[in-house]
Enzyme design. Structure first.
Site, PDB file in Angstrom:
ATOM      1  N   LYS A  18       0.840  -1.216   0.000  1.00  0.00           N
ATOM      2  CA  LYS A  18       0.000   0.000   0.000  1.00  0.00           C
ATOM      3  C   LYS A  18       0.869   1.258   0.000  1.00  0.00           C
ATOM      4  O   LYS A  18       0.664   2.161  -0.792  1.00  0.00           O
ATOM      5  CB  LYS A  18      -0.916   0.035   1.240  1.00  0.00           C
ATOM      6  N   ARG A  91      -9.507   1.614   8.808  1.00  0.00           N
ATOM      7  CA  ARG A  91      -9.168   0.225   9.115  1.00  0.00           C
ATOM      8  C   ARG A  91     -10.265  -0.509   9.858  1.00  0.00           C
ATOM      9  O   ARG A  91     -10.131  -1.693  10.117  1.00  0.00           O
ATOM     10  CB  ARG A  91      -7.923   0.211  10.001  1.00  0.00           C
ATOM     11  N   ARG A 130      11.884  -5.815   4.816  1.00  0.00           N
ATOM     12  CA  ARG A 130      11.657  -4.377   4.598  1.00  0.00           C
ATOM     13  C   ARG A 130      12.618  -3.552   5.450  1.00  0.00           C
ATOM     14  O   ARG A 130      12.893  -3.871   6.596  1.00  0.00           O
ATOM     15  CB  ARG A 130      10.223  -4.001   4.981  1.00  0.00           C
ATOM     16  N   ARG A 163      11.444  -1.781  10.935  1.00  0.00           N
ATOM     17  CA  ARG A 163      10.344  -1.384  11.812  1.00  0.00           C
ATOM     18  C   ARG A 163      10.194  -2.380  12.958  1.00  0.00           C
ATOM     19  O   ARG A 163      10.330  -3.577  12.756  1.00  0.00           O
ATOM     20  CB  ARG A 163       9.037  -1.309  11.004  1.00  0.00           C
ATOM     21  N   ARG A 174      -0.725  -8.695  13.187  1.00  0.00           N
ATOM     22  CA  ARG A 174      -1.279  -7.652  12.305  1.00  0.00           C
ATOM     23  C   ARG A 174      -2.174  -8.270  11.240  1.00  0.00           C
ATOM     24  O   ARG A 174      -3.211  -7.715  10.885  1.00  0.00           O
ATOM     25  CB  ARG A 174      -0.130  -6.851  11.664  1.00  0.00           C
TER      26      ARG A 174
HETATM   27  P1  AP5 Z   1       4.885  -1.578   1.847  1.00  0.00           P
HETATM   28  O1  AP5 Z   1       4.542  -0.752   0.662  1.00  0.00           O
HETATM   29  O2  AP5 Z   1       5.606  -0.928   2.975  1.00  0.00           O
HETATM   30  O3  AP5 Z   1       3.558  -2.348   2.358  1.00  0.00           O
HETATM   31  P2  AP5 Z   1       2.301  -1.817   3.153  1.00  0.00           P
HETATM   32  O4  AP5 Z   1       1.095  -2.487   2.578  1.00  0.00           O
HETATM   33  O5  AP5 Z   1       2.276  -0.326   3.214  1.00  0.00           O
HETATM   34  O6  AP5 Z   1       2.608  -2.476   4.554  1.00  0.00           O
HETATM   35  P3  AP5 Z   1       2.604  -1.887   6.042  1.00  0.00           P
HETATM   36  O7  AP5 Z   1       3.290  -2.931   6.877  1.00  0.00           O
HETATM   37  O8  AP5 Z   1       3.165  -0.501   6.109  1.00  0.00           O
HETATM   38  O9  AP5 Z   1       1.094  -1.868   6.349  1.00  0.00           O
HETATM   39  P4  AP5 Z   1       0.447  -1.820   7.705  1.00  0.00           P
HETATM   40  O10 AP5 Z   1      -0.954  -1.493   7.312  1.00  0.00           O
HETATM   41  O11 AP5 Z   1       0.608  -3.026   8.540  1.00  0.00           O
HETATM   42  O12 AP5 Z   1       1.260  -0.701   8.504  1.00  0.00           O
HETATM   43  P5  AP5 Z   1       0.955   0.807   8.889  1.00  0.00           P
HETATM   44  O13 AP5 Z   1       2.220   1.533   8.848  1.00  0.00           O
HETATM   45  O14 AP5 Z   1      -0.202   1.344   8.118  1.00  0.00           O
HETATM   46  O15 AP5 Z   1       5.714  -2.860   1.335  1.00  0.00           O
HETATM   47  C1  AP5 Z   1       6.197  -3.829   2.241  1.00  0.00           C
HETATM   48  C2  AP5 Z   1       7.560  -4.351   1.766  1.00  0.00           C
HETATM   49  O16 AP5 Z   1       7.373  -5.030   0.523  1.00  0.00           O
HETATM   50  C3  AP5 Z   1       8.601  -3.249   1.486  1.00  0.00           C
HETATM   51  O17 AP5 Z   1       9.878  -3.731   1.805  1.00  0.00           O
HETATM   52  C4  AP5 Z   1       8.504  -3.021  -0.038  1.00  0.00           C
HETATM   53  O18 AP5 Z   1       9.723  -2.565  -0.588  1.00  0.00           O
HETATM   54  C5  AP5 Z   1       8.154  -4.419  -0.523  1.00  0.00           C
HETATM   55  N1  AP5 Z   1       7.307  -4.410  -1.717  1.00  0.00           N
HETATM   56  C6  AP5 Z   1       6.290  -3.550  -2.008  1.00  0.00           C
HETATM   57  N2  AP5 Z   1       5.730  -3.868  -3.184  1.00  0.00           N
HETATM   58  C7  AP5 Z   1       6.407  -4.966  -3.637  1.00  0.00           C
HETATM   59  C8  AP5 Z   1       6.291  -5.782  -4.797  1.00  0.00           C
HETATM   60  N3  AP5 Z   1       5.349  -5.540  -5.717  1.00  0.00           N
HETATM   61  N4  AP5 Z   1       7.139  -6.833  -4.937  1.00  0.00           N
HETATM   62  C9  AP5 Z   1       8.073  -7.113  -3.999  1.00  0.00           C
HETATM   63  N5  AP5 Z   1       8.246  -6.364  -2.891  1.00  0.00           N
HETATM   64  C10 AP5 Z   1       7.419  -5.314  -2.701  1.00  0.00           C
HETATM   65  O19 AP5 Z   1       0.447   0.652  10.394  1.00  0.00           O
HETATM   66  C11 AP5 Z   1       1.320   0.244  11.405  1.00  0.00           C
HETATM   67  C12 AP5 Z   1       0.568   0.230  12.735  1.00  0.00           C
HETATM   68  O20 AP5 Z   1       0.091   1.566  13.061  1.00  0.00           O
HETATM   69  C13 AP5 Z   1      -0.690  -0.641  12.787  1.00  0.00           C
HETATM   70  O21 AP5 Z   1      -0.386  -1.987  13.087  1.00  0.00           O
HETATM   71  C14 AP5 Z   1      -1.493   0.038  13.901  1.00  0.00           C
HETATM   72  O22 AP5 Z   1      -0.987  -0.304  15.164  1.00  0.00           O
HETATM   73  C15 AP5 Z   1      -1.203   1.525  13.664  1.00  0.00           C
HETATM   74  N6  AP5 Z   1      -2.173   2.148  12.747  1.00  0.00           N
HETATM   75  C16 AP5 Z   1      -1.904   2.698  11.532  1.00  0.00           C
HETATM   76  N7  AP5 Z   1      -3.028   3.156  10.969  1.00  0.00           N
HETATM   77  C17 AP5 Z   1      -4.030   2.894  11.851  1.00  0.00           C
HETATM   78  C18 AP5 Z   1      -5.435   3.115  11.823  1.00  0.00           C
HETATM   79  N8  AP5 Z   1      -6.052   3.677  10.773  1.00  0.00           N
HETATM   80  N9  AP5 Z   1      -6.171   2.709  12.889  1.00  0.00           N
HETATM   81  C19 AP5 Z   1      -5.580   2.122  13.958  1.00  0.00           C
HETATM   82  N10 AP5 Z   1      -4.257   1.887  14.049  1.00  0.00           N
HETATM   83  C20 AP5 Z   1      -3.493   2.259  12.992  1.00  0.00           C
END
Ligand code: AP5
Length: 214
Positions: A18, A91, A130, A163, A174
């Site tokens: 994402k 979410r 990552r 991270r 997660r």
């Molecule tokens: P990446 O693009 O970073 O993936 P992502 O889907 O953004 O994954 P996240 O882990 O950031 O999502 P998340 O929703 O768990 O975390 P968030 O920060 O929102 O890609 C991942 C890896 O794959 C990278 O190394 C990239 O290079 C690689 N990659 C990408 N595309 C690729 C491809 N096509 N092929 C190969 N490799 C590829 O949230 C973290 C925490 O914050 C949550 O757990 C929660 O505690 C809190 N939080 C955040 N938002 C909320 C909310 N709205 N409500 C409540 N709590 C929240």
């Protein structure tokens, strides 16, 4: 808030790509990029009150409470004057309903909702390798998108970090939370949702997404 602003939502499990795709789309459309994960991590690193609260949930792979998240988003959107991409929000159903009400109040409409899907095995692989730049927040992957110099950001030349929630047990939690709370949104947005199969290189996925803007 300017009249008629549009927002794009990115859904999908952790590690589906994402953040990677949302940033590319934001650059392509000249939209603001709003990542709730990045906002929370910034608060954690600044050791603010919000950061201390968020840390307790994030390190366990749980969601930060809805009322806290809605306040963050409302504030962010109040000062945003152009199209924007939401990465990681909403979410839960409560967040989606709250977002609808913020949109109505500010005359914002949903332009598109993308949902990226990737297998669980691939997610674990991607998240375990990552790395992120603590400065510019650029996302790398040691296997598929490594930095030029050993674990240093190509742009800032600072040491990349892993991270703290990218440990296998937290990744699994997660994923569980995603299935329990966030998957419900696929039905909530069913009329708008565009499913994108997320396997393939990030350039290939971006090409698929770009076709929806022609
Ligand atoms: P990446 O693009 O970073 O993936 P992502 O889907 O953004 O994954 P996240 O882990 O950031 O999502 P998340 O929703 O768990 O975390 P968030 O920060 O929102 O890609 C991942 C890896 O794959 C990278 O190394 C990239 O290079 C690689 N990659 C990408 N595309 C690729 C491809 N096509 N092929 C190969 N490799 C590829 O949230 C973290 C925490 O914050 C949550 O757990 C929660 O505690 C809190 N939080 C955040 N938002 C909320 C909310 N709205 N409500 C409540 N709590 C929240």
């Amino acid at each position: 808030m300017a009249e008629g602003v549009k927002g794009i939502i990115f859904l999908g499990p952790p590690g589906a790509g994402k953040g990677t795709q949302a940033k590319k789309v934001a650059h392509f459309l000249n939209y603001s990029f709003i990542s709730t994960g990045d906002i929370l991590r910034e608060e954690v690193s600044k050791k603010t009150e919000l950061g201390a609260l968020a840390k307790k949930y994030m390190e366990k792979g749980e969601l930060v409470p809805d009322d806290v998240m809605l306040k963050i988003i409302e504030k962010k959107l109040k000062y945003n004057k152009k199209g924007f991409i939401l990465d990681g929000f909403p979410r839960t159903l409560q967040q989606a309903e709250g977002l609808d009400s913020i949109f109505r109040k500010n005359n914002i409409s949903i332009e598109k909702v993308f949902c990226l899907s990737v297998s669980e095995e691939e997610i674990i692989k991607r998240l375990s390798s990552r790395r992120v730049c603590p400065g510019c927040k650029r996302i790398y992957n040691l296997i598929t998108d490594p930095p030029e110099k050993n674990e240093k950001c190509d742009v800032c030349n600072v040491e990349l970090i892993k991270r703290s929630d990218d440990k296998e047990d937290v990744i699994r939690k997660r994923l569980e939370v995603y299935k329990k709370d966030t998957e419900l949104l696929l039905n909530y947005y069913r009329e708008k949702i565009i499913d994108i199969e997320g396997n393939g290189s990030s350039e290939e996925i971006f090409e698929k997404i770009k076709k929806f803007f022609k």
